[in-house]
Design a protein around this motif. Sequence first.
Motif, PDB file in Angstrom:
ATOM      1  N   LYS A  33      90.800 -13.553 -19.407  1.00 29.01           N
ATOM      2  CA  LYS A  33      92.220 -13.381 -19.110  1.00 29.01           C
ATOM      3  C   LYS A  33      92.502 -13.354 -17.614  1.00 29.01           C
ATOM      4  CE  LYS A  33      94.253 -12.711 -23.218  1.00 29.01           C
ATOM      5  NZ  LYS A  33      95.417 -13.493 -23.673  1.00 29.01           N
ATOM      6  N   MET A  34      91.583 -12.784 -16.854  1.00 34.61           N
ATOM      7  CA  MET A  34      91.821 -12.579 -15.436  1.00 34.61           C
ATOM      8  C   MET A  34      91.721 -13.902 -14.679  1.00 34.61           C
ATOM      9  SD  MET A  34      92.648 -10.132 -13.474  1.00 34.61           S
ATOM     10  CE  MET A  34      92.816  -9.826 -11.705  1.00 34.61           C
ATOM     11  N   PRO A  35      92.793 -14.352 -14.046  1.00 36.11           N
ATOM     12  CA  PRO A  35      92.732 -15.592 -13.287  1.00 36.11           C
ATOM     13  C   PRO A  35      91.922 -15.421 -12.013  1.00 36.11           C
ATOM     14  CG  PRO A  35      94.831 -14.530 -12.944  1.00 36.11           C
ATOM     15  CD  PRO A  35      94.119 -13.722 -13.992  1.00 36.11           C
ATOM     16  N   PRO A  36      91.449 -16.504 -11.419  1.00 35.15           N
ATOM     17  CA  PRO A  36      90.708 -16.389 -10.162  1.00 35.15           C
ATOM     18  C   PRO A  36      91.637 -15.993  -9.020  1.00 35.15           C
ATOM     19  CG  PRO A  36      91.076 -18.690 -10.703  1.00 35.15           C
ATOM     20  CD  PRO A  36      91.546 -17.897 -11.879  1.00 35.15           C
ATOM     21  N   PRO A  37      91.092 -15.502  -7.909  1.00 33.50           N
ATOM     22  CA  PRO A  37      91.936 -15.166  -6.755  1.00 33.50           C
ATOM     23  C   PRO A  37      92.738 -16.374  -6.286  1.00 33.50           C
ATOM     24  CG  PRO A  37      89.704 -14.324  -6.463  1.00 33.50           C
ATOM     25  CD  PRO A  37      89.664 -15.212  -7.666  1.00 33.50           C
ATOM     26  N   ALA A  38      93.923 -16.098  -5.785  1.00 27.83           N
ATOM     27  CA  ALA A  38      94.850 -17.157  -5.377  1.00 27.83           C
ATOM     28  C   ALA A  38      94.540 -17.641  -3.961  1.00 27.83           C
ATOM     29  CB  ALA A  38      96.281 -16.658  -5.483  1.00 27.83           C
ATOM     30  N   ILE A  39      93.357 -18.180  -3.774  1.00 27.87           N
ATOM     31  CA  ILE A  39      92.910 -18.600  -2.442  1.00 27.87           C
ATOM     32  C   ILE A  39      93.658 -19.840  -1.968  1.00 27.87           C
ATOM     33  CG2 ILE A  39      90.911 -19.447  -1.129  1.00 27.87           C
ATOM     34  CD1 ILE A  39      89.164 -17.628  -2.868  1.00 27.87           C
ATOM     35  N   ARG A 145      80.241 -18.628  -2.384  1.00 28.44           N
ATOM     36  CA  ARG A 145      78.882 -18.154  -2.135  1.00 28.44           C
ATOM     37  C   ARG A 145      78.688 -16.682  -2.502  1.00 28.44           C
ATOM     38  NH1 ARG A 145      76.363 -22.212  -2.959  1.00 28.44           N
ATOM     39  NH2 ARG A 145      75.953 -23.757  -1.357  1.00 28.44           N
ATOM     40  N   GLY A 146      79.762 -15.997  -2.901  1.00 30.52           N
ATOM     41  CA  GLY A 146      79.623 -14.605  -3.306  1.00 30.52           C
ATOM     42  C   GLY A 146      79.293 -13.675  -2.165  1.00 30.52           C
ATOM     43  N   ARG A 147      79.764 -14.015  -0.964  1.00 29.16           N
ATOM     44  CA  ARG A 147      79.440 -13.187   0.200  1.00 29.16           C
ATOM     45  C   ARG A 147      80.204 -11.867   0.209  1.00 29.16           C
ATOM     46  NH1 ARG A 147      80.283 -18.478   3.841  1.00 29.16           N
ATOM     47  NH2 ARG A 147      78.303 -19.528   3.384  1.00 29.16           N
ATOM     48  N   MET A 148      81.320 -11.838  -0.518  1.00 26.67           N
ATOM     49  CA  MET A 148      82.110 -10.616  -0.642  1.00 26.67           C
ATOM     50  C   MET A 148      82.411 -10.389  -2.110  1.00 26.67           C
ATOM     51  SD  MET A 148      82.731  -9.393   2.444  1.00 26.67           S
ATOM     52  CE  MET A 148      84.236  -8.428   2.336  1.00 26.67           C
ATOM     53  N   PRO A 149      82.618  -9.133  -2.516  1.00 27.23           N
ATOM     54  CA  PRO A 149      82.994  -8.872  -3.907  1.00 27.23           C
ATOM     55  C   PRO A 149      84.296  -9.595  -4.267  1.00 27.23           C
ATOM     56  CG  PRO A 149      82.417  -6.840  -2.770  1.00 27.23           C
ATOM     57  CD  PRO A 149      82.494  -7.902  -1.723  1.00 27.23           C
ATOM     58  N   GLU A 150      84.422  -9.971  -5.509  1.00 30.35           N
ATOM     59  CA  GLU A 150      85.612 -10.704  -5.940  1.00 30.35           C
ATOM     60  C   GLU A 150      86.885  -9.895  -5.703  1.00 30.35           C
ATOM     61  OE1 GLU A 150      86.465 -13.886  -9.477  1.00 30.35           O
ATOM     62  OE2 GLU A 150      85.383 -12.059  -9.989  1.00 30.35           O
ATOM     63  N   ALA A 151      86.788  -8.574  -5.852  1.00 25.72           N
ATOM     64  CA  ALA A 151      87.966  -7.729  -5.647  1.00 25.72           C
ATOM     65  C   ALA A 151      88.535  -7.876  -4.239  1.00 25.72           C
ATOM     66  CB  ALA A 151      87.600  -6.267  -5.908  1.00 25.72           C
ATOM     67  N   TRP A 152      87.659  -8.137  -3.258  1.00 26.90           N
ATOM     68  CA  TRP A 152      88.131  -8.304  -1.881  1.00 26.90           C
ATOM     69  C   TRP A 152      89.092  -9.478  -1.776  1.00 26.90           C
ATOM     70  CZ3 TRP A 152      88.187 -11.838   2.094  1.00 26.90           C
ATOM     71  CH2 TRP A 152      88.440 -11.333   3.379  1.00 26.90           C
ATOM     72  N   PHE A 153      88.819 -10.563  -2.509  1.00 27.96           N
ATOM     73  CA  PHE A 153      89.669 -11.750  -2.455  1.00 27.96           C
ATOM     74  C   PHE A 153      90.981 -11.526  -3.214  1.00 27.96           C
ATOM     75  CE2 PHE A 153      85.361 -13.247  -1.741  1.00 27.96           C
ATOM     76  CZ  PHE A 153      85.537 -14.013  -0.596  1.00 27.96           C
TER      77      PHE A 153
END
Length: 304
Positions: A33-39, A145-153
């Motif tokens: 359900k959770m969409p990816p960060p809106a980068i 690359r997973g350099r930061m936790p997804e929550a940060w984005f």
Amino acid sequence: MRSYILSAAAGMVLMAGALAAAFTAAAAIWPDKMPPPAISGSIATDEKLKYLRDRGREPVDVLAIGSSITWKHLDGAPFDGRVGNFVNGGTAYLQVHEIRTFTRFYLDLYPRISQVVMLSALPDYGTCAGEGRIMDLEDAASYVRGRMPEAWFYMRYFAPLRYVLQARRRSERLKPYDAFGYWLDRHGTTPSMLPTEVGYDLRYDEIALDPACLEALDGLNRDLTARGVTFTLVMTPVAPRYSDLHPATTRATERIESFARSRGIRLIDFFGDPSFEDADFWDAFHMQWPAARRLSREVADTLL
């Protein structure tokens, strides 16, 4: 006054921490359900970045790049067992100058790429104003690359309304073969089919060719040549009905092809191929998946 500022700062830190924890929990509890960060400004591009993040550090040898003409049409199966790792890096709504930017992003991310193929059609050449910036490439690479936790984005690209609206329909939009969905197969392709009972709609009016897009194509070719990467441009079929209604399409496409040849770009030409009929398309430029698979086999045979 000082205590007020410290209290406010502490409150903001606690709120940010709570939001980050909430995003992390939501992604863990409802992964579908959770969409990816809106980068980026495009849901399709954000979904492609999530696909790359989930894919991990597996290298890429052959990259497909482009707009939805590539994203929805190039099946990776004919490449399996014949080359190294293949990834379809195409996404929606890109023009040629933006495709050039996205290609640089991939080349930096996957330095082992030796061959790039771009499936293309006239919608890619409509307007190429500006620098072709589609997102913060450093942030996108850091996310993949997973350099930061997804929550940060999620916090950096804080868009709660967008996330809620996407979450409500995400499972529906991730159904395989949905013509307007974002489901990705293991190669990064989004195969699409539109049921015949929906009816046939061209969806496109006349498209003018922007000469700046030709210069962007030349720039893309020069970028790849400088890196020792082989570049192949594939001009895809167009629904015959559209070509009949808009004969300027033929002239514009021939101009693109002539320009590519003049710049030494390797060209595979399916435009006007009589083996592709109106029934093979669900709009003027996008093919039903069986026709796209047939096209993919021919492209792979020619390349390899």
